[in-house]
Design a protein around this motif. Structure first.
Motif, PDB file in Angstrom:
ATOM      1  N   THR A  53       1.845   1.989  11.440  1.00 17.58           N
ATOM      2  CA  THR A  53       1.602   3.442  11.486  1.00 17.58           C
ATOM      3  C   THR A  53       0.106   3.744  11.481  1.00 17.58           C
ATOM      4  O   THR A  53      -0.288   4.897  11.392  1.00 17.58           O
ATOM      5  CB  THR A  53       2.245   4.122  10.261  1.00 17.58           C
ATOM      6  N   GLU A  94       6.108   8.671   5.732  1.00 21.33           N
ATOM      7  CA  GLU A  94       5.916   8.412   7.169  1.00 21.33           C
ATOM      8  C   GLU A  94       7.252   8.399   7.901  1.00 21.33           C
ATOM      9  O   GLU A  94       7.291   8.316   9.130  1.00 21.33           O
ATOM     10  CB  GLU A  94       5.185   7.087   7.363  1.00 21.33           C
ATOM     11  N   HIS A 154       1.358   5.612   1.331  1.00 24.44           N
ATOM     12  CA  HIS A 154       0.970   6.804   2.100  1.00 24.44           C
ATOM     13  C   HIS A 154       1.365   8.032   1.301  1.00 24.44           C
ATOM     14  O   HIS A 154       2.397   8.027   0.615  1.00 24.44           O
ATOM     15  CB  HIS A 154       1.676   6.804   3.457  1.00 24.44           C
ATOM     16  N   HIS A 193       4.779   0.947   1.040  1.00 24.22           N
ATOM     17  CA  HIS A 193       5.079  -0.075   2.056  1.00 24.22           C
ATOM     18  C   HIS A 193       4.785  -1.469   1.525  1.00 24.22           C
ATOM     19  O   HIS A 193       3.654  -1.770   1.117  1.00 24.22           O
ATOM     20  CB  HIS A 193       4.234   0.191   3.305  1.00 24.22           C
ATOM     21  N   HIS A 250       0.860  -1.180   0.000  1.00 26.21           N
ATOM     22  CA  HIS A 250       0.000   0.000   0.000  1.00 26.21           C
ATOM     23  C   HIS A 250       0.899   1.234   0.000  1.00 26.21           C
ATOM     24  O   HIS A 250       2.120   1.116  -0.072  1.00 26.21           O
ATOM     25  CB  HIS A 250      -0.928   0.004   1.234  1.00 26.21           C
TER      26      HIS A 250
HETATM   27 ZN   LIG Z   1       1.940   1.706   5.746  1.00 27.00          ZN
END
Ligand SMILES: [Zn+2]
Ligand SMILES: Cc1ccc(O)c(S)c1
Length: 218
Positions: free
Chosen positions: A157, A62, A52, A75, A50
């Motif tokens: 996270t 992140e 961010h 990620h 996925h």
């Molecule tokens: Zn993540």
């Protein structure tokens, strides 16, 4: 640390879904192996990947490097199949998950692999929607050419932020276009008619505290 090694399968028809917090590609790969580096003697298997991102390209990652944020972060989430029987069980242990983090830099060239994701997003505009990615996806193609990385023991996270992740964050970013990020931000966090765009979904970095940060210049 021993050299970090990885082996993935190329798969087509992977399912991508709108989680309400972003997009997620379900990619359980019993034939995949991530091992070595900070992972000791255990073997980790790919489960999902996925991304961010931020409201502008000035933010979105992140992790930050000397205070600098990147435009986003991919990620690749793996779990320890040597010690645990399931992803859910692994997520309850400090060495349960290993997440490869790859920074996004914005450039002029569209990222062909990310475009395979972007091309499906109009079909999963709303939370809960899912579709299959027709293209063949090879997770290796998401990794930068330079394989130097930082690693530390951290957490998920997203809530409940279990402290179960061996983080491996590559130093070299990959390049995506602003348009590709704009498409990410068009996903809706709602399942119904209301449109609440997921303009950002990154957790701001937390203090390193007394965690040991190690690096490998592959
Ligand atoms: Zn993540
Ligand atoms: C398992 C998992 C779920 C969501 C995430 O953002 C991360 S980083 C890991």
């Amino acid at each position: 640390m021993k050299k970090l090694t990885f082996a993935y399968e190329s798969q087509s028809d992977l399912r991508i879904l709108n989680t309400g917090h972003g997009w997620k590609v379900e990619a359980p790969q019993s034939g995949s192996r991530l091992e070595g580096g900070p992972l000791g003697e255990d073997i980790y298997q790919l489960e999902q990947f996925h991304c961010h991102w931020g409201e502008t390209s000035a933010e979105g990652s992140e992790h930050t490097v000397d205070g600098r944020a990147y435009a986003g972060e991919l990620h690749l989430v793996h779990w320890n199949t040597t010690k645990y029987q399931s992803f859910a069980e692994a997520a309850q242990h400090p060495d349960g998950l290993a997440v490869l983090g790859v920074f996004f830099d914005v450039g002029n060239e569209s990222n062909d692999e990310i475009e395979k994701i972007v091309s499906t997003l109009s079909e999963i505009k709303f939370k809960g929607q899912f579709t299959d990615i027709p293209d063949v996806i090879d997770p290796t193609t998401f990794l930068p050419s330079g394989l130097g990385y930082w690693t530390y023991l951290g957490s998920l996270t997203t809530p409940p932020c279990n402290e179960c992740v061996i983080w491996i964050v590559y130093k070299e970013p990959i390049t995506v276009t602003e348009e590709q990020l704009v498409q990410f931000r068009c996903l809706s966090a709602c399942s119904g008619e209301a449109e609440e765009f997921i303009v950002k979904n990154y957790r701001p970095p937390q203090p390193l505290g007394n965690r040991a940060l190690r690096e490998c210049n592959a």
